[in-house]
Structures are given as C-alpha cells and as structure tokens.
Design a protein around this motif. Sequence first.
Motif, PDB file in Angstrom:
ATOM      1  N   TYR A   7       0.829  -1.201   0.000  1.00 58.59           N
ATOM      2  CA  TYR A   7       0.000   0.000   0.000  1.00 58.59           C
ATOM      3  C   TYR A   7       0.862   1.248   0.000  1.00 58.59           C
ATOM      4  O   TYR A   7       2.011   1.215   0.417  1.00 58.59           O
ATOM      5  N   GLU A   8       0.219   2.315  -0.437  1.00 59.65           N
ATOM      6  CA  GLU A   8       0.849   3.623  -0.339  1.00 59.65           C
ATOM      7  C   GLU A   8      -0.150   4.497   0.396  1.00 59.65           C
ATOM      8  O   GLU A   8      -1.318   4.579   0.011  1.00 59.65           O
ATOM      9  N   LEU A   9       0.317   5.102   1.474  1.00 64.23           N
ATOM     10  CA  LEU A   9      -0.538   5.959   2.273  1.00 64.23           C
ATOM     11  C   LEU A   9      -0.041   7.390   2.150  1.00 64.23           C
ATOM     12  O   LEU A   9       1.141   7.646   2.344  1.00 64.23           O
ATOM     13  N   MET A  10      -0.949   8.295   1.791  1.00 59.98           N
ATOM     14  CA  MET A  10      -0.570   9.698   1.840  1.00 59.98           C
ATOM     15  C   MET A  10      -1.281  10.327   3.022  1.00 59.98           C
ATOM     16  O   MET A  10      -2.474  10.111   3.217  1.00 59.98           O
ATOM     17  N   VAL A  11      -0.539  11.078   3.810  1.00 60.76           N
ATOM     18  CA  VAL A  11      -1.092  11.726   4.991  1.00 60.76           C
ATOM     19  C   VAL A  11      -0.779  13.210   4.913  1.00 60.76           C
ATOM     20  O   VAL A  11       0.323  13.591   4.513  1.00 60.76           O
ATOM     21  N   ILE A  12      -1.743  14.021   5.266  1.00 60.65           N
ATOM     22  CA  ILE A  12      -1.490  15.453   5.400  1.00 60.65           C
ATOM     23  C   ILE A  12      -1.666  15.791   6.877  1.00 60.65           C
ATOM     24  O   ILE A  12      -2.730  15.549   7.452  1.00 60.65           O
ATOM     25  N   LEU A  13      -0.595  16.300   7.478  1.00 56.47           N
ATOM     26  CA  LEU A  13      -0.614  16.602   8.898  1.00 56.47           C
ATOM     27  C   LEU A  13      -0.767  18.101   9.149  1.00 56.47           C
ATOM     28  O   LEU A  13      -0.448  18.922   8.288  1.00 56.47           O
ATOM     29  N   ASP A  14      -1.226  18.400  10.349  1.00 55.90           N
ATOM     30  CA  ASP A  14      -1.395  19.775  10.796  1.00 55.90           C
ATOM     31  C   ASP A  14      -0.086  20.562  10.623  1.00 55.90           C
ATOM     32  O   ASP A  14       0.973  20.094  11.055  1.00 55.90           O
ATOM     33  N   PRO A  15      -0.144  21.736   9.998  1.00 48.81           N
ATOM     34  CA  PRO A  15       1.089  22.503   9.746  1.00 48.81           C
ATOM     35  C   PRO A  15       1.759  23.037  11.022  1.00 48.81           C
ATOM     36  O   PRO A  15       2.896  23.482  10.975  1.00 48.81           O
ATOM     37  N   GLU A  16       1.031  23.002  12.150  1.00 45.32           N
ATOM     38  CA  GLU A  16       1.597  23.479  13.417  1.00 45.32           C
ATOM     39  C   GLU A  16       2.710  22.548  13.918  1.00 45.32           C
ATOM     40  O   GLU A  16       3.534  22.937  14.735  1.00 45.32           O
ATOM     41  N   ILE A  17       2.696  21.286  13.470  1.00 44.12           N
ATOM     42  CA  ILE A  17       3.690  20.323  13.947  1.00 44.12           C
ATOM     43  C   ILE A  17       5.069  20.685  13.403  1.00 44.12           C
ATOM     44  O   ILE A  17       5.194  21.141  12.273  1.00 44.12           O
ATOM     45  N   ASP A  18       6.072  20.438  14.199  1.00 40.99           N
ATOM     46  CA  ASP A  18       7.454  20.573  13.745  1.00 40.99           C
ATOM     47  C   ASP A  18       7.687  19.407  12.775  1.00 40.99           C
ATOM     48  O   ASP A  18       7.315  18.268  13.073  1.00 40.99           O
ATOM     49  N   GLU A  19       8.285  19.678  11.623  1.00 45.63           N
ATOM     50  CA  GLU A  19       8.486  18.615  10.628  1.00 45.63           C
ATOM     51  C   GLU A  19       9.275  17.432  11.180  1.00 45.63           C
ATOM     52  O   GLU A  19       9.093  16.309  10.733  1.00 45.63           O
ATOM     53  N   ARG A  20      10.157  17.704  12.153  1.00 41.92           N
ATOM     54  CA  ARG A  20      10.935  16.603  12.744  1.00 41.92           C
ATOM     55  C   ARG A  20      10.053  15.669  13.561  1.00 41.92           C
ATOM     56  O   ARG A  20      10.454  14.551  13.875  1.00 41.92           O
ATOM     57  N   GLN A  21       8.851  16.152  13.910  1.00 41.27           N
ATOM     58  CA  GLN A  21       7.920  15.344  14.708  1.00 41.27           C
ATOM     59  C   GLN A  21       7.025  14.454  13.840  1.00 41.27           C
ATOM     60  O   GLN A  21       6.270  13.647  14.364  1.00 41.27           O
ATOM     61  N   VAL A  22       7.110  14.643  12.535  1.00 40.95           N
ATOM     62  CA  VAL A  22       6.207  13.909  11.644  1.00 40.95           C
ATOM     63  C   VAL A  22       6.420  12.400  11.739  1.00 40.95           C
ATOM     64  O   VAL A  22       5.474  11.654  12.001  1.00 40.95           O
ATOM     65  N   SER A  23       7.668  11.951  11.552  1.00 45.33           N
ATOM     66  CA  SER A  23       7.936  10.507  11.603  1.00 45.33           C
ATOM     67  C   SER A  23       7.581   9.882  12.959  1.00 45.33           C
ATOM     68  O   SER A  23       6.884   8.874  12.991  1.00 45.33           O
ATOM     69  N   PRO A  24       8.023  10.479  14.093  1.00 48.93           N
ATOM     70  CA  PRO A  24       7.641   9.907  15.386  1.00 48.93           C
ATOM     71  C   PRO A  24       6.124   9.843  15.573  1.00 48.93           C
ATOM     72  O   PRO A  24       5.607   8.874  16.129  1.00 48.93           O
ATOM     73  N   ASN A  25       5.418  10.856  15.096  1.00 48.99           N
ATOM     74  CA  ASN A  25       3.957  10.846  15.201  1.00 48.99           C
ATOM     75  C   ASN A  25       3.341   9.733  14.363  1.00 48.99           C
ATOM     76  O   ASN A  25       2.428   9.048  14.810  1.00 48.99           O
ATOM     77  N   LEU A  26       3.864   9.561  13.150  1.00 51.81           N
ATOM     78  CA  LEU A  26       3.339   8.511  12.277  1.00 51.81           C
ATOM     79  C   LEU A  26       3.662   7.127  12.838  1.00 51.81           C
ATOM     80  O   LEU A  26       2.851   6.212  12.726  1.00 51.81           O
ATOM     81  N   ASP A  27       4.847   6.992  13.446  1.00 50.12           N
ATOM     82  CA  ASP A  27       5.261   5.699  14.001  1.00 50.12           C
ATOM     83  C   ASP A  27       4.231   5.128  14.967  1.00 50.12           C
ATOM     84  O   ASP A  27       3.986   3.920  14.976  1.00 50.12           O
ATOM     85  N   LYS A  28       3.627   6.008  15.768  1.00 51.57           N
ATOM     86  CA  LYS A  28       2.613   5.550  16.725  1.00 51.57           C
ATOM     87  C   LYS A  28       1.465   4.841  15.996  1.00 51.57           C
ATOM     88  O   LYS A  28       0.979   3.818  16.456  1.00 51.57           O
ATOM     89  N   PHE A  29       1.057   5.408  14.866  1.00 55.43           N
ATOM     90  CA  PHE A  29      -0.041   4.821  14.093  1.00 55.43           C
ATOM     91  C   PHE A  29       0.409   3.559  13.358  1.00 55.43           C
ATOM     92  O   PHE A  29      -0.341   2.606  13.224  1.00 55.43           O
ATOM     93  N   LEU A  30       1.649   3.595  12.871  1.00 56.35           N
ATOM     94  CA  LEU A  30       2.147   2.493  12.047  1.00 56.35           C
ATOM     95  C   LEU A  30       2.363   1.207  12.846  1.00 56.35           C
ATOM     96  O   LEU A  30       2.502   0.134  12.264  1.00 56.35           O
ATOM     97  N   LYS A  31       2.331   1.313  14.175  1.00 47.20           N
ATOM     98  CA  LYS A  31       2.411   0.113  15.019  1.00 47.20           C
ATOM     99  C   LYS A  31       1.266  -0.848  14.712  1.00 47.20           C
ATOM    100  O   LYS A  31       1.411  -2.058  14.874  1.00 47.20           O
ATOM    101  N   VAL A  32       0.132  -0.303  14.290  1.00 47.66           N
ATOM    102  CA  VAL A  32      -1.013  -1.139  13.896  1.00 47.66           C
ATOM    103  C   VAL A  32      -0.563  -2.141  12.833  1.00 47.66           C
ATOM    104  O   VAL A  32      -0.950  -3.307  12.851  1.00 47.66           O
ATOM    105  N   ILE A  33       0.281  -1.678  11.919  1.00 49.36           N
ATOM    106  CA  ILE A  33       0.759  -2.516  10.820  1.00 49.36           C
ATOM    107  C   ILE A  33       1.801  -3.519  11.321  1.00 49.36           C
ATOM    108  O   ILE A  33       1.686  -4.717  11.065  1.00 49.36           O
TER     109      ILE A  33
END
Length: 127
Positions: A7-33
């Motif tokens: 699969y390919e997942l595209m996500v658009i995140l809130d612009p308030e987040i620091d870009e360095r926080q994007v991967s750690p934030n996604l990791d929490k969700f990706l644990k489902v996989i």
Amino acid sequence: MTHSHQYELMVILDPEIDERQVSPNLDKFLKVITNDGGSIDGVDVWGRRRFAYEIQKKTEGIYAVVNFTATSEATQELDRQLKLSELILRTKVLRAEEAIAQVAAEAKRSEEKAARKAAAPAKAAKA
C-alpha cells in the motif's frame, strides 16, 4: 491465511507540527501494521505544501507518504485511527498497483493533452 498487499498511504498533517515530529507521530499509528506482522517499507516526508483550497480551515499542511505491506484489515484499522487523530488533516490509502495505475493514467492524459495542444495551432492558422 490473510494476504498482505503493498500500500501507499498519503497523509497530510497539521502545519503546526514541527516537521521533525512527523515521523515519530506517524510511528505511533504504524504500530497497527507492524503489530499485525506487516512491514513499513518507507516513510517519505515531503514537507509543507500549500493547499489549492482550505482543509479544516488550514491553508497548508505537511505531506508524508508511507509505503507499507500489510493485510487489508490492518490497513483499514490504520486508516480509521488516522482519521480520528487531531493531527491528521487528510489520509488516502492506495493499493500499490492502483497507485502505479493512477500515475500511468495521469502521464497518458498529459501526453494526450500535449499532443492536442501541438495539433491546435495548425487548425487555428486556417481560420
């Protein structure tokens, strides 16, 4: 035995987040996989992009694309959890083969458009 697909997942995140926080934030969700035995094949953070129109009163967001291999059940659960998150403005999951087909169709359309454009001046000249 349930089948895994790419699969390919595209996500658009809130612009308030620091870009360095994007991967750690996604990791929490990706644990489902990963907890379901799937694999994360790549996370590509594209960064901030402006929207053509507002999404949830925001004019820009941080784009990220995740390629992963998983069962459709785990994928549906991932999508459901992402949609519940305050940090995620938009998600779109595509089967890899659909993603490839879409890109191909898009390329074909723009080629046809270019061909039509090239043919147009000849008609205009006669008028």
